[in-house]
Write an enzyme that holds these catalytic residues in place. Structure first.
Site, PDB file in Angstrom:
ATOM      1  N   GLY A   1      12.537  -7.957  73.714  1.00 19.40           N
ATOM      2  CA  GLY A   1      12.642  -8.572  71.964  1.00 19.40           C
ATOM      3  C   GLY A   1      13.754  -8.746  71.715  1.00 19.40           C
ATOM      4  O   GLY A   1      14.253 -10.183  71.943  1.00 19.40           O
ATOM      5  N   GLY A   2      14.359  -7.738  70.861  1.00 17.71           N
ATOM      6  CA  GLY A   2      15.318  -8.244  70.301  1.00 17.71           C
ATOM      7  C   GLY A   2      16.654  -8.240  70.711  1.00 17.71           C
ATOM      8  O   GLY A   2      17.354  -9.447  70.666  1.00 17.71           O
TER       9      GLY A   2
ATOM     10  N   ASN B   1      10.924 -12.110  74.639  1.00 18.14           N
ATOM     11  CA  ASN B   1      10.197 -12.824  73.412  1.00 18.14           C
ATOM     12  C   ASN B   1      10.367 -12.472  72.514  1.00 18.14           C
ATOM     13  O   ASN B   1      11.072 -11.900  71.767  1.00 18.14           O
ATOM     14  CB  ASN B   1       8.873 -11.724  73.263  1.00 18.14           C
ATOM     15  CG  ASN B   1       7.968 -12.009  72.689  1.00 18.14           C
ATOM     16  OD1 ASN B   1       7.558 -12.508  72.201  1.00 18.14           O
ATOM     17  ND2 ASN B   1       7.114 -10.511  71.940  1.00 18.14           N
ATOM     18  N   TRP B   2      10.997 -13.953  71.942  1.00 18.83           N
ATOM     19  CA  TRP B   2      11.916 -14.385  70.592  1.00 18.83           C
ATOM     20  C   TRP B   2      10.747 -13.946  69.707  1.00 18.83           C
ATOM     21  O   TRP B   2      11.909 -14.021  68.236  1.00 18.83           O
ATOM     22  CB  TRP B   2      12.649 -15.972  70.632  1.00 18.83           C
ATOM     23  CG  TRP B   2      13.248 -16.000  72.136  1.00 18.83           C
ATOM     24  CD1 TRP B   2      14.211 -15.000  72.831  1.00 18.83           C
ATOM     25  CD2 TRP B   2      14.199 -17.103  72.165  1.00 18.83           C
ATOM     26  NE1 TRP B   2      15.541 -15.641  73.261  1.00 18.83           N
ATOM     27  CE2 TRP B   2      14.941 -16.831  73.211  1.00 18.83           C
ATOM     28  CE3 TRP B   2      14.207 -18.417  71.152  1.00 18.83           C
ATOM     29  CZ2 TRP B   2      16.271 -17.751  73.335  1.00 18.83           C
ATOM     30  CZ3 TRP B   2      15.144 -18.996  71.474  1.00 18.83           C
ATOM     31  CH2 TRP B   2      16.441 -18.676  72.957  1.00 18.83           C
ATOM     32  N   LYS B   3       9.938 -13.774  69.297  1.00 17.44           N
ATOM     33  CA  LYS B   3       8.809 -13.525  68.342  1.00 17.44           C
ATOM     34  C   LYS B   3       9.152 -14.532  67.177  1.00 17.44           C
ATOM     35  O   LYS B   3       9.122 -16.091  67.832  1.00 17.44           O
ATOM     36  CB  LYS B   3       9.302 -12.529  67.910  1.00 17.44           C
ATOM     37  CG  LYS B   3       9.501 -10.557  68.402  1.00 17.44           C
ATOM     38  CD  LYS B   3       9.787  -9.929  68.294  1.00 17.44           C
ATOM     39  CE  LYS B   3       9.111  -8.716  69.354  1.00 17.44           C
ATOM     40  NZ  LYS B   3       9.030  -7.648  69.036  1.00 17.44           N
TER      41      LYS B   3
ATOM     42  N   HIS C   1      -0.459  -9.160  72.031  1.00 14.43           N
ATOM     43  CA  HIS C   1       1.474  -7.960  71.256  1.00 14.43           C
ATOM     44  C   HIS C   1       0.863  -7.610  70.108  1.00 14.43           C
ATOM     45  O   HIS C   1       0.149  -6.953  69.056  1.00 14.43           O
ATOM     46  CB  HIS C   1       2.011  -9.133  71.353  1.00 14.43           C
ATOM     47  CG  HIS C   1       3.118  -7.909  70.570  1.00 14.43           C
ATOM     48  ND1 HIS C   1       3.879  -7.420  69.247  1.00 14.43           N
ATOM     49  CD2 HIS C   1       4.806  -8.388  71.983  1.00 14.43           C
ATOM     50  CE1 HIS C   1       5.173  -6.975  69.893  1.00 14.43           C
ATOM     51  NE2 HIS C   1       5.531  -7.096  71.310  1.00 14.43           N
TER      52      HIS C   1
ATOM     53  N   GLY D   1      11.145  -2.346  69.007  1.00  9.34           N
ATOM     54  CA  GLY D   1      12.297  -2.491  67.693  1.00  9.34           C
ATOM     55  C   GLY D   1      13.325  -1.690  66.951  1.00  9.34           C
ATOM     56  O   GLY D   1      14.091  -0.815  66.026  1.00  9.34           O
TER      57      GLY D   1
ATOM     58  N   GLU E   1       1.994  -5.906  67.110  1.00  5.50           N
ATOM     59  CA  GLU E   1       2.592  -7.141  66.395  1.00  5.50           C
ATOM     60  C   GLU E   1       0.656  -8.251  65.395  1.00  5.50           C
ATOM     61  O   GLU E   1       0.967  -8.083  64.783  1.00  5.50           O
ATOM     62  CB  GLU E   1       3.903  -8.250  66.062  1.00  5.50           C
ATOM     63  CG  GLU E   1       4.915  -6.872  66.159  1.00  5.50           C
ATOM     64  CD  GLU E   1       5.844  -7.486  66.816  1.00  5.50           C
ATOM     65  OE1 GLU E   1       6.319  -8.707  67.849  1.00  5.50           O
ATOM     66  OE2 GLU E   1       7.138  -6.621  67.024  1.00  5.50           O
TER      67      GLU E   1
ATOM     68  N   SER F   1      12.952  -1.656  73.371  1.00  3.17           N
ATOM     69  CA  SER F   1      13.696  -1.442  73.362  1.00  3.17           C
ATOM     70  C   SER F   1      14.527  -1.415  74.527  1.00  3.17           C
ATOM     71  O   SER F   1      15.846  -0.791  74.565  1.00  3.17           O
ATOM     72  CB  SER F   1      14.190   0.005  72.272  1.00  3.17           C
ATOM     73  OG  SER F   1      13.505  -0.220  71.170  1.00  3.17           O
TER      74      SER F   1
ATOM     75  N   GLU G   1       3.671  -1.735  76.333  1.00  2.96           N
ATOM     76  CA  GLU G   1       5.003  -1.626  75.042  1.00  2.96           C
ATOM     77  C   GLU G   1       4.259  -0.204  73.503  1.00  2.96           C
ATOM     78  O   GLU G   1       2.999  -0.674  73.357  1.00  2.96           O
ATOM     79  CB  GLU G   1       4.624  -2.827  74.059  1.00  2.96           C
ATOM     80  CG  GLU G   1       5.424  -3.602  75.145  1.00  2.96           C
ATOM     81  CD  GLU G   1       6.128  -5.149  74.574  1.00  2.96           C
ATOM     82  OE1 GLU G   1       7.256  -5.897  74.755  1.00  2.96           O
ATOM     83  OE2 GLU G   1       4.905  -5.740  73.309  1.00  2.96           O
TER      84      GLU G   1
HETATM   85  P1  13P Z   1      11.678  -4.529  71.113  1.00 10.42           P
HETATM   86  O1  13P Z   1      12.428  -5.481  72.362  1.00 10.42           O
HETATM   87  O2  13P Z   1      12.923  -5.727  69.982  1.00 10.42           O
HETATM   88  O3  13P Z   1      11.790  -2.861  71.053  1.00 10.42           O
HETATM   89  O4  13P Z   1      10.775  -6.098  71.299  1.00 10.42           O
HETATM   90  C1  13P Z   1       9.581  -5.417  72.590  1.00 10.42           C
HETATM   91  C2  13P Z   1       8.870  -6.115  72.210  1.00 10.42           C
HETATM   92  O5  13P Z   1       7.704  -6.136  71.732  1.00 10.42           O
HETATM   93  C3  13P Z   1       8.380  -7.380  73.218  1.00 10.42           C
HETATM   94  O6  13P Z   1       7.044  -8.262  73.169  1.00 10.42           O
END
Ligand code: 13P
Length: 253
Positions: free
Chosen positions: A232-233, A10-12, A93, A171, A95, A211, A165
């Site tokens: 994510g990251g 997920n590149w956000k 999500h 993150g 966020e 993470s 999640e």
């Molecule tokens: P991270 O891997 O950066 O913790 O993010 C997880 C996430 O929100 C994937 O949707």
């Protein structure tokens, strides 16, 4: 793990066309790692370009509107992301729930619209740190899912993936223990079986997210009922994302 592990990046809100080289590298390596199913969810602006660049990996969106079309300035519909090359959409999500006030009812409406348009969905759930500390994580997550999951008449496992999640793990570099992940995933599995029946509900994939890095992938994915990861990251470069894909390929069948 019964199915092939499913690893989704997920590149956000990251990525311009300069990142297409990362998608290409991820795709090329994934062609040699058929034991793992790999997908990327770039921002809306890159869906079509990533779709054109890749052959092996799946491409998805990070959100879509709950209405099919209309006067919704700045919004993007399920049919639009499908047309751009997306095969799935991430919905609910944390966020989006936190930053855009998305309620369970809205997430459910989006899920129904997305499925109606022919997209598969990855539906996210997860508790805050306060709920975890209070011992209410499983109750919260199962209630959140009950209120957010769409009704699915066909084979749920073909169109639905659930992603657990925990908000406090996103993150932060912190992750739940494998026991806590296993216990939450078993609770989600049992809900999926209740809602969609033994066969379909038993086959719905449940991803862990929060993470996930190359060096903790094996441990996190070995937890009970974990069918892959939502990353994510660590999905932003081919080097770290492929580290996760390679670790997933090492999981025993
Ligand atoms: P991270 O891997 O950066 O913790 O993010 C997880 C996430 O929100 C994937 O949707």
């Amino acid at each position: 793990m019964a199915e092939r592990p499913y690893i989704v990046g997920n590149w956000k809100m990251n990525g311009t066309r300069s990142m297409l080289s990362e998608a290409r590298a991820i795709d090329r390596a994934s062609q040699r790692l058929m034991k793992v199913e790999v997908a990327l969810a770039p921002p809306f602006t890159l869906i079509h370009a990533v779709h054109k660049e890749v052959q092996q990996i799946g491409v998805g969106a990070q959100d879509c509107h709950h209405m099919e079309d209309g006067a919704f300035t700045g919004d993007v519909s399920a049919a639009m992301v499908l047309d751009a090359g997306a095969k799935f959409v991430i919905l609910g999500h944390s966020e989006r729930r936190q930053n855009h006030g998305e309620t369970d009812a809205l997430v459910k409406a989006k899920a129904e619209t997305a499925l109606g348009a022919g997209l598969r969905i990855i539906l996210c759930c997860g508790e805050s740190e306060e709920l975890r500390d209070a011992g209410n994580a499983e109750n919260f997550v199962t209630s959140q899912l009950k209120a957010s999951l769409p009704e699915i008449a066909a084979n749920a496992a073909e169109v639905l993936t659930i992603a657990y999640e925990p908000i406090w793990a996103i993150g932060t570099g912190r992750t739940p223990t494998a026991e806590d992940i296993g216990s939450m995933h078993r609770a989600i599995r049992s809900l999926a079986v209740d809602l969609f029946g033994e066969e379909s509900g038993g086959a719905v994939r449940i991803l862990y997210g929060g993470s996930v890095k190359p060096d903790n992938t094996l441990e996190l994915l070995a937890a009970d009922e974990v069918g892959g990861a939502l990353v994510g990251g660590a999905s932003l470069t081919a080097e770290s994302f492929l580290g996760i894909v390679l670790a997933a390929a090492d999981l025993p069948d």
